[in-house]
Design a protein around this motif. Structure first.
Motif, mmCIF file in Angstrom:
data_model
loop_
_atom_site.group_PDB
_atom_site.id
_atom_site.type_symbol
_atom_site.label_atom_id
_atom_site.label_comp_id
_atom_site.label_asym_id
_atom_site.label_seq_id
_atom_site.Cartn_x
_atom_site.Cartn_y
_atom_site.Cartn_z
ATOM 1 N N PRO A 78 0.794 -1.241 0.000
ATOM 2 C CA PRO A 78 0.000 0.000 0.000
ATOM 3 C C PRO A 78 0.817 1.278 0.000
ATOM 4 N N THR A 107 -5.131 1.115 -2.363
ATOM 5 C CA THR A 107 -4.685 2.045 -1.316
ATOM 6 C C THR A 107 -3.563 2.929 -1.831
ATOM 7 N N ALA A 385 -8.625 1.355 11.402
ATOM 8 C CA ALA A 385 -7.581 1.156 10.396
ATOM 9 C C ALA A 385 -6.671 2.380 10.319
ATOM 10 N N SER A 386 -7.250 3.553 10.472
ATOM 11 C CA SER A 386 -6.469 4.782 10.457
ATOM 12 C C SER A 386 -5.465 4.809 11.605
ATOM 13 N N GLY A 389 -2.637 2.385 10.944
ATOM 14 C CA GLY A 389 -1.671 2.995 10.044
ATOM 15 C C GLY A 389 -0.795 4.006 10.760
ATOM 16 N N TYR A 398 -4.301 8.609 5.778
ATOM 17 C CA TYR A 398 -3.908 7.733 4.680
ATOM 18 C C TYR A 398 -5.111 6.918 4.214
ATOM 19 N N TRP A 400 -6.679 4.040 3.369
ATOM 20 C CA TRP A 400 -6.726 2.576 3.335
ATOM 21 C C TRP A 400 -7.978 2.104 2.609
ATOM 22 N N ALA A 407 -7.655 -3.905 5.356
ATOM 23 C CA ALA A 407 -6.906 -2.710 5.737
ATOM 24 C C ALA A 407 -5.922 -3.013 6.856
ATOM 25 N N GLN A 410 -3.014 -4.999 5.504
ATOM 26 C CA GLN A 410 -2.093 -4.125 4.782
ATOM 27 C C GLN A 410 -1.175 -3.375 5.751
ATOM 28 N N ALA A 411 -1.758 -2.845 6.829
ATOM 29 C CA ALA A 411 -0.957 -2.110 7.813
ATOM 30 C C ALA A 411 0.024 -3.028 8.525
#
Length: 459
Positions: A78, A107, A385-386, A389, A398, A400, A407, A410-411
């Motif tokens: 991402p 992303t 998710a924020s 990140g 960001y 996502w 999400a 990915q992080a």
């Protein structure tokens, strides 16, 4: 600096594939248009676009003076490396990333980074559109080597298979050093005294054996016997840089990230292959993200290899002040994080069994895909998710993409932008420590990151 005859012949031996006539014409016309500041004619651009697919059409053209370097990111995810270069170091590059995950690509694109959504092993590392690539960044999947996975990458048989396949790369690329001297000429090119009329004289001889004839798919097939296909993806770490070099690209350096459990045997064999191709410098180092100001733990091994010089990796970046999870997320001190729901309480400690909580007054545990279950004990508020990140070094905004599960995965998998900046600051020629401190201070609203008495730029 003038190149030696030997170096000139190395370039002759390893040249990018010849452009088809129609493409060569299109490149010429497009180059003239670009130099004149005019747009590329649509019909010409269509020819370039078809020939460069899936890479950018413009990559068939030589960079003009002042253009940013071209960088290929493999297993790009991402956007960790991309953000480290752009947002932390502030360096402009012409980069394209490749990843197999549609959500990770979405992303990255939403954040302004270019992506090709594809299986890396299906792409040609000697594609004509890569003729001006300067650097490769590679982050193969790590579950096979990490504690969070099944550790199949640590099994002796898998290590043996992978290392054996790695040892075929320099041979396939035409960089197998040999005691014999292989001439570029036939017997008829020499006179009665055995002298060659070539203007380079002795320099016309190559220090390498000819390319073995094995394709890159053949080399990959040599690792097909591993128990987890993801283990074999470590081959790409050396295939792409040496393939680009063999094809004549001006490749200067590569960077890699992988689990800190990556066996030393694999790292050593990667280094041997780079040295066979006369890469001047190869170095690897295990770094813990929490030691560099991030509010979450993440230990990874990073490798840097360079052809012509020895870049500094972390010598200019000292360990930075620790950041607490609560401080990063704006929580009050004393908060604890529940990671596994309600579990039986140990009567001796008064805490849940199974290690399902930790204090937010220090760096958090390493994020995994299961971090989506984390919640604040005081009120049951789940981690977003924020926020996930943010814990690994991305700005709160960001973008996502995908489901909550995607999400968080990915992080968990991404390279932290901060760690990317630290590792790349040497090859990018950036003052990494000052830039990283400034980025962290803004990200986590910590003025003391810049005003601490022990702050001193290391030069």
């Amino acid at each position: 600096m003038e190149s030696t005859a030997n170096e000139d012949h190395e370039e002759e031996e390893h040249q990018m594939r010849t452009l088809p006539p129609a493409v060569a014409t299109a490149v010429h016309v497009a180059t003239l248009a670009r130099k004149a500041g005019r747009p590329i004619p649509p019909k010409v651009y269509a020819v370039l676009e078809a020939a460069a697919d899936p890479w950018p059409a413009e990559w068939l053209l030589a960079p003009l003076p002042g253009d940013p370097i071209r960088v290929v990111e493999l297993f790009a995810g991402p956007g960790g490396w991309s953000e480290g270069i752009a947002a932390v170091l502030g360096v402009k590059v012409d980069a394209v990333g490749v990843d197999i995950s549609p959500d990770a690509c979405a992303t990255a694109r939403a954040a302004g980074h270019r992506r090709i959504c594809a299986d890396i092993t299906t792409l040609d590392p000697e594609h004509i559109a890569l003729r001006h690539t300067v650097a490769v960044i590679i982050s193969p999947p790590c579950p096979s080597f990490s504690i969070g996975g099944k550790l199949s990458g640590l099994e002796v048989r898998n290590i043996e298979i992978l290392c054996d396949a790695i040892c075929h790369v320099s041979e396939a690329a035409g960089f197998l050093p040999t005691d014999r001297i292989f001439d570029f000429h036939d017997e008829d090119d020499y006179d009665a005294d055995g002298d060659c009329a070539c203007a380079f004289g002795e320099g016309c001889r190559s220090p390498y054996a000819p390319r073995s004839g094995a394709t890159w798919d053949d080399v990959r097939e040599a690792a097909a016997g591993v128990s987890d296909p993801r283990i074999a993806l470590m081959l790409e770490v050396v295939i792409w840089p040496l393939a680009l070099q063999a094809a004549g690209a001006p490749i200067r350096w590569m960077a890699m990230e992988q689990s800190s459990n990556l066996p030393e045997d694999i790292l050593e064999d990667l280094g041997v292959e780079f040295s066979c191709a006369d890469w001047f410098y190869t170095s690897s180092e295990v770094l813990e993200a929490a030691d560099y100001g991030l509010p979450s733990r993440r230990k990874r091994v990073y490798m840097i290899a360079a052809r012509h010089y020895a870049p500094t990796v972390t010598r200019r970046i000292r360990p930075l002040p620790a950041t607490a999870m609560a401080q990063a997320l704006g929580w009050e001190p004393g908060e604890r994080v529940n990671t596994r729901g309600n579990r039986p309480v140990d009567p001796k400690t008064g805490r849940a069994k199974g290690g399902n909580s930790f204090s937010a007054d220090g760096p958090s545990w390493c994020l995994t895909g299961k971090s989506r279950t984390w919640k604040r004990e005081s009120d049951g508020l789940r981690l977003t998710a924020s926020e996930a990140g943010l814990l690994v070094g991305f700005r709160r905004s960001y973008p996502w993409q995908g489901s909550r599960t995607s999400a968080f995965q990915q992080a968990a998998d991404v390279v932290s932008p901060v760690m990317a900046a630290i590792v790349l600051s040497g090859v990018m020629g950036a003052y990494g420590e000052a830039l990283v401190r400034d980025y962290l201070a803004q990200l986590y609203d910590m003025d003391d990151m810049l005003t601490r008495d022990d702050y001193e730029l290391v030069t």
